[in-house]
Scaffold this motif. Sequence first.
Motif, PDB file in Angstrom:
ATOM      1  N   GLU A  37      36.423  42.681  44.314  1.00  0.00           N
ATOM      2  CA  GLU A  37      36.407  42.134  42.954  1.00  0.00           C
ATOM      3  C   GLU A  37      36.085  40.647  42.893  1.00  0.00           C
ATOM      4  O   GLU A  37      35.704  40.153  41.840  1.00  0.00           O
ATOM      5  CB  GLU A  37      37.763  42.378  42.286  1.00  0.00           C
ATOM      6  CG  GLU A  37      38.085  43.834  42.071  1.00  0.00           C
ATOM      7  CD  GLU A  37      37.119  44.496  41.113  1.00  0.00           C
ATOM      8  OE1 GLU A  37      36.783  43.890  40.078  1.00  0.00           O
ATOM      9  OE2 GLU A  37      36.698  45.629  41.404  1.00  0.00           O
ATOM     10  N   TRP A  38      36.271  39.912  43.998  1.00  0.00           N
ATOM     11  CA  TRP A  38      36.101  38.459  43.889  1.00  0.00           C
ATOM     12  C   TRP A  38      35.245  37.806  44.973  1.00  0.00           C
ATOM     13  O   TRP A  38      34.819  36.673  44.818  1.00  0.00           O
ATOM     14  CB  TRP A  38      37.469  37.760  43.839  1.00  0.00           C
ATOM     15  CG  TRP A  38      38.289  37.855  45.100  1.00  0.00           C
ATOM     16  CD1 TRP A  38      39.223  38.795  45.387  1.00  0.00           C
ATOM     17  CD2 TRP A  38      38.247  36.971  46.230  1.00  0.00           C
ATOM     18  NE1 TRP A  38      39.767  38.561  46.624  1.00  0.00           N
ATOM     19  CE2 TRP A  38      39.185  37.443  47.167  1.00  0.00           C
ATOM     20  CE3 TRP A  38      37.517  35.836  46.549  1.00  0.00           C
ATOM     21  CZ2 TRP A  38      39.406  36.823  48.392  1.00  0.00           C
ATOM     22  CZ3 TRP A  38      37.733  35.211  47.776  1.00  0.00           C
ATOM     23  CH2 TRP A  38      38.675  35.711  48.677  1.00  0.00           C
ATOM     24  N   LYS A  42      29.741  34.833  40.758  1.00  0.00           N
ATOM     25  CA  LYS A  42      29.763  35.567  39.485  1.00  0.00           C
ATOM     26  C   LYS A  42      28.461  36.335  39.291  1.00  0.00           C
ATOM     27  O   LYS A  42      27.381  35.834  39.573  1.00  0.00           O
ATOM     28  CB  LYS A  42      29.974  34.567  38.345  1.00  0.00           C
ATOM     29  CG  LYS A  42      30.249  35.229  37.037  1.00  0.00           C
ATOM     30  CD  LYS A  42      30.630  34.229  35.977  1.00  0.00           C
ATOM     31  CE  LYS A  42      31.013  34.983  34.732  1.00  0.00           C
ATOM     32  NZ  LYS A  42      31.630  34.129  33.755  1.00  0.00           N
ATOM     33  N   ARG A 144      36.420  33.205  40.638  1.00  0.00           N
ATOM     34  CA  ARG A 144      36.576  34.660  40.439  1.00  0.00           C
ATOM     35  C   ARG A 144      37.935  35.134  40.958  1.00  0.00           C
ATOM     36  O   ARG A 144      38.563  35.990  40.349  1.00  0.00           O
ATOM     37  CB  ARG A 144      35.450  35.428  41.124  1.00  0.00           C
ATOM     38  CG  ARG A 144      34.117  35.237  40.426  1.00  0.00           C
ATOM     39  CD  ARG A 144      33.057  36.140  40.959  1.00  0.00           C
ATOM     40  NE  ARG A 144      33.329  37.529  40.524  1.00  0.00           N
ATOM     41  CZ  ARG A 144      32.733  38.582  41.045  1.00  0.00           C
ATOM     42  NH1 ARG A 144      31.839  38.453  42.003  1.00  0.00           N
ATOM     43  NH2 ARG A 144      33.013  39.783  40.610  1.00  0.00           N
ATOM     44  N   LEU A 145      38.354  34.575  42.105  1.00  0.00           N
ATOM     45  CA  LEU A 145      39.673  34.929  42.641  1.00  0.00           C
ATOM     46  C   LEU A 145      40.771  34.531  41.634  1.00  0.00           C
ATOM     47  O   LEU A 145      41.689  35.312  41.367  1.00  0.00           O
ATOM     48  CB  LEU A 145      39.900  34.260  43.997  1.00  0.00           C
ATOM     49  CG  LEU A 145      41.276  34.420  44.608  1.00  0.00           C
ATOM     50  CD1 LEU A 145      41.682  35.887  44.778  1.00  0.00           C
ATOM     51  CD2 LEU A 145      41.347  33.697  45.967  1.00  0.00           C
ATOM     52  N   GLU A 147      40.550  34.280  38.446  1.00  0.00           N
ATOM     53  CA  GLU A 147      40.498  35.225  37.313  1.00  0.00           C
ATOM     54  C   GLU A 147      41.148  36.557  37.683  1.00  0.00           C
ATOM     55  O   GLU A 147      41.901  37.129  36.899  1.00  0.00           O
ATOM     56  CB  GLU A 147      39.044  35.465  36.880  1.00  0.00           C
ATOM     57  CG  GLU A 147      38.475  34.348  36.056  1.00  0.00           C
ATOM     58  CD  GLU A 147      39.225  34.126  34.745  1.00  0.00           C
ATOM     59  OE1 GLU A 147      39.509  35.116  34.022  1.00  0.00           O
ATOM     60  OE2 GLU A 147      39.567  32.968  34.469  1.00  0.00           O
ATOM     61  N   LEU A 148      40.843  37.047  38.882  1.00  0.00           N
ATOM     62  CA  LEU A 148      41.446  38.314  39.329  1.00  0.00           C
ATOM     63  C   LEU A 148      42.974  38.186  39.383  1.00  0.00           C
ATOM     64  O   LEU A 148      43.684  39.092  38.944  1.00  0.00           O
ATOM     65  CB  LEU A 148      40.901  38.699  40.718  1.00  0.00           C
ATOM     66  CG  LEU A 148      41.570  39.926  41.351  1.00  0.00           C
ATOM     67  CD1 LEU A 148      41.212  41.188  40.585  1.00  0.00           C
ATOM     68  CD2 LEU A 148      41.188  40.053  42.804  1.00  0.00           C
TER      69      LEU A 148
END
Length: 152
Positions: A37-38, A42, A144-145, A147-148
């Motif tokens: 996921e990360w 992006k 991104r991490l 956000e996860l």
Amino acid sequence: MNKSNEMDSKTITIQRTFNAPIALVWEAWTQSEHIAEWWSPKGIQTKVVEHDFKVGGKWKYLMPMPNGQEFTAEGEYAEIVEMEKIVSSANFKPMTEGVEIQALFQANGDKTDFTFHVVHPTEEYKIQQEKMGIMNGWGSVFDRLAELLKNM
């Protein structure tokens, strides 16, 4: 030049504080379903091909690039200290090869202080990687991490 200065001259360091407890940040770093996921900039999806999370274990992730090429990230775990440190060799083909990555975690109340080192074989190689935008690349990945972690 002493050994500490020599290491510093070959190392790129990124520091962040994640708004999540250390156990959650550790989980995001060590479990395949979260890594997918990360672990890429992006807009790019990571495919975890191999993830043998133990000392001597290998990892390999594939990321399709907008130009149709495939970006390969792979390495071997050299040191794992639970909730504290992950050290691995790393190749990010075709852009970066022969580096070591060090992910360091420290609890800070309900947050996690995170330090990430990319150790290059030479100072010249480090400078080349800086010019290529390594800080922006990893910065995007760690965004991104973050956000996860909000959604875990």
